[in-house]
Design a protein around this motif. Structure first.
Motif, PDB file in Angstrom:
ATOM      1  N   SER A 161       0.753  -1.151  -0.006  1.00 30.67           N
ATOM      2  CA  SER A 161      -0.121   0.149  -0.005  1.00 30.67           C
ATOM      3  C   SER A 161       0.809   1.323   0.119  1.00 30.67           C
ATOM      4  O   SER A 161       2.062   1.308   0.299  1.00 30.67           O
ATOM      5  CB  SER A 161      -0.899   0.062   1.124  1.00 30.67           C
ATOM      6  OG  SER A 161      -0.138  -0.255   2.290  1.00 30.67           O
ATOM      7  N   THR A 162       0.510   2.404  -0.156  1.00 35.38           N
ATOM      8  CA  THR A 162       1.143   3.676  -0.151  1.00 35.38           C
ATOM      9  C   THR A 162       1.413   4.182   1.108  1.00 35.38           C
ATOM     10  O   THR A 162       0.370   4.101   1.882  1.00 35.38           O
ATOM     11  CB  THR A 162       0.339   4.580  -1.149  1.00 35.38           C
ATOM     12  OG1 THR A 162       1.156   5.924  -1.188  1.00 35.38           O
ATOM     13  CG2 THR A 162      -1.023   4.910  -0.841  1.00 35.38           C
ATOM     14  N   ILE A 163       2.557   4.580   1.258  1.00 36.33           N
ATOM     15  CA  ILE A 163       3.085   5.361   2.501  1.00 36.33           C
ATOM     16  C   ILE A 163       2.482   6.846   2.537  1.00 36.33           C
ATOM     17  O   ILE A 163       2.535   7.586   3.547  1.00 36.33           O
ATOM     18  CB  ILE A 163       4.405   4.961   3.008  1.00 36.33           C
ATOM     19  CG1 ILE A 163       5.160   5.391   1.743  1.00 36.33           C
ATOM     20  CG2 ILE A 163       4.630   3.675   3.522  1.00 36.33           C
ATOM     21  CD1 ILE A 163       6.648   5.494   2.159  1.00 36.33           C
ATOM     22  N   ASP A 164       2.182   7.324   1.384  1.00 35.59           N
ATOM     23  CA  ASP A 164       1.738   8.741   1.505  1.00 35.59           C
ATOM     24  C   ASP A 164       0.808   9.039   0.425  1.00 35.59           C
ATOM     25  O   ASP A 164      -0.717   8.677   0.566  1.00 35.59           O
ATOM     26  CB  ASP A 164       2.795   9.571   1.118  1.00 35.59           C
ATOM     27  CG  ASP A 164       3.894   9.171   0.113  1.00 35.59           C
ATOM     28  OD1 ASP A 164       3.539   8.736  -0.982  1.00 35.59           O
ATOM     29  OD2 ASP A 164       5.234   8.859   0.527  1.00 35.59           O
ATOM     30  N   ASP A 165       1.041   9.511  -0.818  1.00 36.15           N
ATOM     31  CA  ASP A 165      -0.011   9.814  -1.811  1.00 36.15           C
ATOM     32  C   ASP A 165      -0.474   8.658  -2.535  1.00 36.15           C
ATOM     33  O   ASP A 165       0.238   7.463  -2.966  1.00 36.15           O
ATOM     34  CB  ASP A 165       0.322  10.777  -2.580  1.00 36.15           C
ATOM     35  CG  ASP A 165       0.689  12.208  -1.750  1.00 36.15           C
ATOM     36  OD1 ASP A 165      -0.217  12.250  -0.930  1.00 36.15           O
ATOM     37  OD2 ASP A 165       1.293  13.166  -2.528  1.00 36.15           O
ATOM     38  N   ALA A 166      -1.536   8.682  -3.503  1.00 36.59           N
ATOM     39  CA  ALA A 166      -2.020   7.488  -4.434  1.00 36.59           C
ATOM     40  C   ALA A 166      -1.409   8.058  -5.728  1.00 36.59           C
ATOM     41  O   ALA A 166      -1.079   9.300  -5.935  1.00 36.59           O
ATOM     42  CB  ALA A 166      -3.329   7.569  -4.428  1.00 36.59           C
ATOM     43  N   ALA A 167      -1.517   7.282  -6.455  1.00 35.18           N
ATOM     44  CA  ALA A 167      -0.823   7.357  -7.986  1.00 35.18           C
ATOM     45  C   ALA A 167      -1.733   8.564  -8.947  1.00 35.18           C
ATOM     46  O   ALA A 167      -1.334   9.313  -9.507  1.00 35.18           O
ATOM     47  CB  ALA A 167      -1.054   5.962  -8.783  1.00 35.18           C
ATOM     48  N   GLY A 168      -3.386   8.301  -8.631  1.00 40.67           N
ATOM     49  CA  GLY A 168      -4.182   9.398  -9.088  1.00 40.67           C
ATOM     50  C   GLY A 168      -3.737  10.673  -8.717  1.00 40.67           C
ATOM     51  O   GLY A 168      -3.833  11.701  -9.521  1.00 40.67           O
ATOM     52  N   GLU A 169      -3.315  10.662  -7.488  1.00 53.94           N
ATOM     53  CA  GLU A 169      -2.901  12.189  -7.093  1.00 53.94           C
ATOM     54  C   GLU A 169      -1.825  12.582  -7.678  1.00 53.94           C
ATOM     55  O   GLU A 169      -1.787  13.895  -7.968  1.00 53.94           O
ATOM     56  CB  GLU A 169      -2.850  12.105  -5.389  1.00 53.94           C
ATOM     57  CG  GLU A 169      -2.833  13.355  -5.037  1.00 53.94           C
ATOM     58  CD  GLU A 169      -2.946  13.381  -3.287  1.00 53.94           C
ATOM     59  OE1 GLU A 169      -3.250  12.397  -2.661  1.00 53.94           O
ATOM     60  OE2 GLU A 169      -2.309  14.427  -2.624  1.00 53.94           O
ATOM     61  N   ALA A 170      -0.884  11.858  -8.014  1.00 54.58           N
ATOM     62  CA  ALA A 170       0.152  12.486  -8.552  1.00 54.58           C
ATOM     63  C   ALA A 170       0.013  12.952  -9.836  1.00 54.58           C
ATOM     64  O   ALA A 170       0.257  14.089 -10.388  1.00 54.58           O
ATOM     65  CB  ALA A 170       1.320  11.227  -8.643  1.00 54.58           C
ATOM     66  N   PHE A 171      -1.031  12.422 -10.637  1.00 57.30           N
ATOM     67  CA  PHE A 171      -1.450  12.714 -12.060  1.00 57.30           C
ATOM     68  C   PHE A 171      -2.229  13.943 -11.662  1.00 57.30           C
ATOM     69  O   PHE A 171      -2.031  15.061 -12.437  1.00 57.30           O
ATOM     70  CB  PHE A 171      -2.397  11.688 -12.787  1.00 57.30           C
ATOM     71  CG  PHE A 171      -1.641  10.526 -13.039  1.00 57.30           C
ATOM     72  CD1 PHE A 171      -0.620  10.455 -14.076  1.00 57.30           C
ATOM     73  CD2 PHE A 171      -2.133   9.189 -12.676  1.00 57.30           C
ATOM     74  CE1 PHE A 171       0.121   9.511 -14.586  1.00 57.30           C
ATOM     75  CE2 PHE A 171      -1.419   8.141 -13.425  1.00 57.30           C
ATOM     76  CZ  PHE A 171      -0.501   8.118 -14.228  1.00 57.30           C
ATOM     77  N   ASP A 172      -2.977  14.117 -10.691  1.00 56.20           N
ATOM     78  CA  ASP A 172      -4.024  14.953 -10.426  1.00 56.20           C
ATOM     79  C   ASP A 172      -3.037  16.533 -10.066  1.00 56.20           C
ATOM     80  O   ASP A 172      -3.138  17.613 -10.632  1.00 56.20           O
ATOM     81  CB  ASP A 172      -4.990  14.999  -9.351  1.00 56.20           C
ATOM     82  CG  ASP A 172      -5.954  14.019  -9.784  1.00 56.20           C
ATOM     83  OD1 ASP A 172      -6.000  13.819 -11.139  1.00 56.20           O
ATOM     84  OD2 ASP A 172      -6.748  13.342  -9.071  1.00 56.20           O
ATOM     85  N   LYS A 173      -2.077  16.352  -9.389  1.00 51.56           N
ATOM     86  CA  LYS A 173      -1.085  17.559  -8.787  1.00 51.56           C
ATOM     87  C   LYS A 173      -0.371  18.063  -9.873  1.00 51.56           C
ATOM     88  O   LYS A 173      -0.168  19.262 -10.058  1.00 51.56           O
ATOM     89  CB  LYS A 173      -0.448  17.081  -7.826  1.00 51.56           C
ATOM     90  CG  LYS A 173      -1.328  17.044  -6.278  1.00 51.56           C
ATOM     91  CD  LYS A 173      -1.521  18.020  -5.547  1.00 51.56           C
ATOM     92  CE  LYS A 173      -2.862  18.176  -4.727  1.00 51.56           C
ATOM     93  NZ  LYS A 173      -2.790  17.311  -3.658  1.00 51.56           N
ATOM     94  N   ILE A 174       0.334  17.006 -10.508  1.00 48.32           N
ATOM     95  CA  ILE A 174       1.166  17.314 -11.701  1.00 48.32           C
ATOM     96  C   ILE A 174       0.414  18.163 -12.604  1.00 48.32           C
ATOM     97  O   ILE A 174       0.738  19.143 -13.315  1.00 48.32           O
ATOM     98  CB  ILE A 174       2.113  16.329 -11.968  1.00 48.32           C
ATOM     99  CG1 ILE A 174       2.709  15.852 -11.051  1.00 48.32           C
ATOM    100  CG2 ILE A 174       2.988  16.662 -13.354  1.00 48.32           C
ATOM    101  CD1 ILE A 174       3.854  16.994 -10.405  1.00 48.32           C
ATOM    102  N   SER A 175      -0.717  17.618 -13.020  1.00 52.19           N
ATOM    103  CA  SER A 175      -1.642  18.219 -14.044  1.00 52.19           C
ATOM    104  C   SER A 175      -1.942  19.848 -13.494  1.00 52.19           C
ATOM    105  O   SER A 175      -1.987  20.575 -14.591  1.00 52.19           O
ATOM    106  CB  SER A 175      -2.992  17.475 -14.265  1.00 52.19           C
ATOM    107  OG  SER A 175      -3.838  18.175 -15.073  1.00 52.19           O
ATOM    108  N   LYS A 176      -2.188  19.860 -12.285  1.00 46.70           N
ATOM    109  CA  LYS A 176      -2.624  21.459 -11.738  1.00 46.70           C
ATOM    110  C   LYS A 176      -1.453  22.175 -11.871  1.00 46.70           C
ATOM    111  O   LYS A 176      -1.484  23.365 -12.367  1.00 46.70           O
ATOM    112  CB  LYS A 176      -2.918  21.066 -10.297  1.00 46.70           C
ATOM    113  CG  LYS A 176      -3.528  22.232  -9.689  1.00 46.70           C
ATOM    114  CD  LYS A 176      -3.903  22.115  -8.369  1.00 46.70           C
ATOM    115  CE  LYS A 176      -4.714  23.159  -7.610  1.00 46.70           C
ATOM    116  NZ  LYS A 176      -5.060  22.943  -6.260  1.00 46.70           N
ATOM    117  N   VAL A 177      -0.110  21.739 -11.484  1.00 45.49           N
ATOM    118  CA  VAL A 177       1.253  22.189 -11.753  1.00 45.49           C
ATOM    119  C   VAL A 177       1.334  22.939 -12.906  1.00 45.49           C
ATOM    120  O   VAL A 177       1.513  24.076 -13.315  1.00 45.49           O
ATOM    121  CB  VAL A 177       2.488  21.488 -11.034  1.00 45.49           C
ATOM    122  CG1 VAL A 177       3.733  22.176 -11.620  1.00 45.49           C
ATOM    123  CG2 VAL A 177       2.497  21.445  -9.625  1.00 45.49           C
TER     124      VAL A 177
END
Ligand code: KG4
Ligand code: ZN
Length: 343
Positions: A161-177
């Motif tokens: 399991s993830t110790i911090d963020d989820a994979a989808g969140e990485a896509f969402d955050k980088i897309s926002k940046v």
């Protein structure tokens, strides 16, 4: 439930920003699903606003359930069982579904079953496929990224399991940046495809040899790489380089990196569970054609079966909740009317 009566399960899902209802009939499967997504409401904010999400759930739940029953040409009397997501998720959103399900089931004398949203995702590929046991499952969404070893219906263990963020969140955050919008997954996939999935920046692949996922460091690494290139200003949090090529390069490097992470984790899991006969890939991120293709190719080479749900059953939906509700009912695992939400 009257033993003469054929079981019909109403599934209800309201854990985040989708309001969904579905009906499952044993022997037939899913006969109707209705869903309202609040994506357009949350788009301007680049993510889900919890207060707004729960209010939206409250406005829609009754209509979505009624529409589902109508679509299946059934009446309330035909339903025997109500299965509702009660964990994990946004508390306000979960409360709407659980309160509605309890009131509905109590007032009309139905059985009630609280369902774990993640168990719903883990078994979502069964809606359309018959998957041999034991198998491995990789669940990736905006809130969760895990791997399960699945030995039977409801019989599974978390092996990563993830110790911090989820994979989808990485896509969402980088897309926002990059100023590309929400949800990020589909947009990042489009930009990556336009760049022929080139791994231009070789971002770090964390936790390589352990059964843990971590995506928070990856997000930070991308941000600092952009700063180093003079493309992002940390103090004002603004993108300085708006070239389409930079966006394509970041998007494809990120997607290939996540593809490598998933493939590597699956390889590690198979070395620990060699008896696993198949792999399923589920959750919102499993809408991604590039990731599906990579995992399928990996399985094909090893003569392992690969399964993934249609996109409508990858993102949050009530069909997976109704499906799990059916086997829980068969196993006699009902909930009392004290059912509460759990974060
Ligand atoms: O399962 P889901 O609807 O909600 C949660 O339980 O979180 O998943 C939503 C996530 C979002 O982060 C979204 O960006 C991602 O799934 N997603 C994708 C794609 N479509 C949706 N990620 C990668 N590629 C896609 N095509
Ligand atoms: Zn989900």
């Amino acid at each position: 439930m009257n033993s003469e009566k054929k079981r019909i399960i109403l599934g209800i899902e309201t854990s985040c920003d989708e309001t969904s209802a579905a009906l499952f009939v044993p022997g037939k499967g899913i006969i109707a699903q209705t869903l309202f997504s609040q994506i357009e409401t949350h788009k301007p904010f680049g993510g889900v606003l919890p207060e707004v999400a729960s209010r939206g759930q409250l406005e829609r739940i009754k209509g979505i359930v009624e529409e589902c029953i109508r679509a299946a040409s059934l009446s309330i009397d035909d339903i025997t069982t109500v299965a509702v997501t009660h964990k994990p998720g946004l508390p306000g959103s979960l409360l709407v579904g659980v309160c509605f399900a309890k009131a509905f089931a109590w007032a009309s004398g139905k059985e009630l079953i609280g369902i774990d949203h993640l168990e719903g995702h883990a078994f979502s590929a069964f809606i359309e496929h018959s998957i041999p046991f034991p198998h491995l499952c990789i669940t990736a969404s905006g809130g969760h990224t895990s791997m399960y070893y699945i030995q039977g219906f409801g019989n599974y263990q978390t092996i990563a399991s993830t110790i911090d963020d989820a994979a989808g969140e990485a896509f969402d955050k980088i897309s926002k940046v990059l100023g590309l919008g929400y949800p990020g997954g589909p947009i990042i996939e489009k930009y990556a495809r336009d760049n022929n999935f080139a791994d231009v920046f070789s971002y770090p692949r964390p936790c390589k040899d352990t059964m843990t996922f971590s995506f928070s460091g990856l997000k930070t690494a991308i941000l600092y790489d952009l700063v180093k290139r003079g493309a992002y200003d940390l103090a004002t949090r603004t993108l300085l380089d708006h070239s389409e090529q930079l966006k394509r390069d970041v998007a494809s490097s990120l997607l290939v990196c996540i593809g490598d992470i998933f493939e590597h984790k699956v390889k590690l899991a198979y070395s620990q569970y060699p008896e696993a006969q198949a792999l399923s890939f589920v959750g919102g991120v499993a809408c991604n054609k590039y990731l599906k293709e990579r995992l399928k190719t990996w399985c094909d080479r090893r003569k392992l079966k690969f399964f993934t749900p249609s996109p409508r059953y990858c993102t949050d939906n009530a069909s997976m909740i109704a499906f799990v509700g059916n086997y829980k009912a068969e196993q006699g695992l009902f909930s009392s009317f004290d059912l509460d939400i759990l974060r």
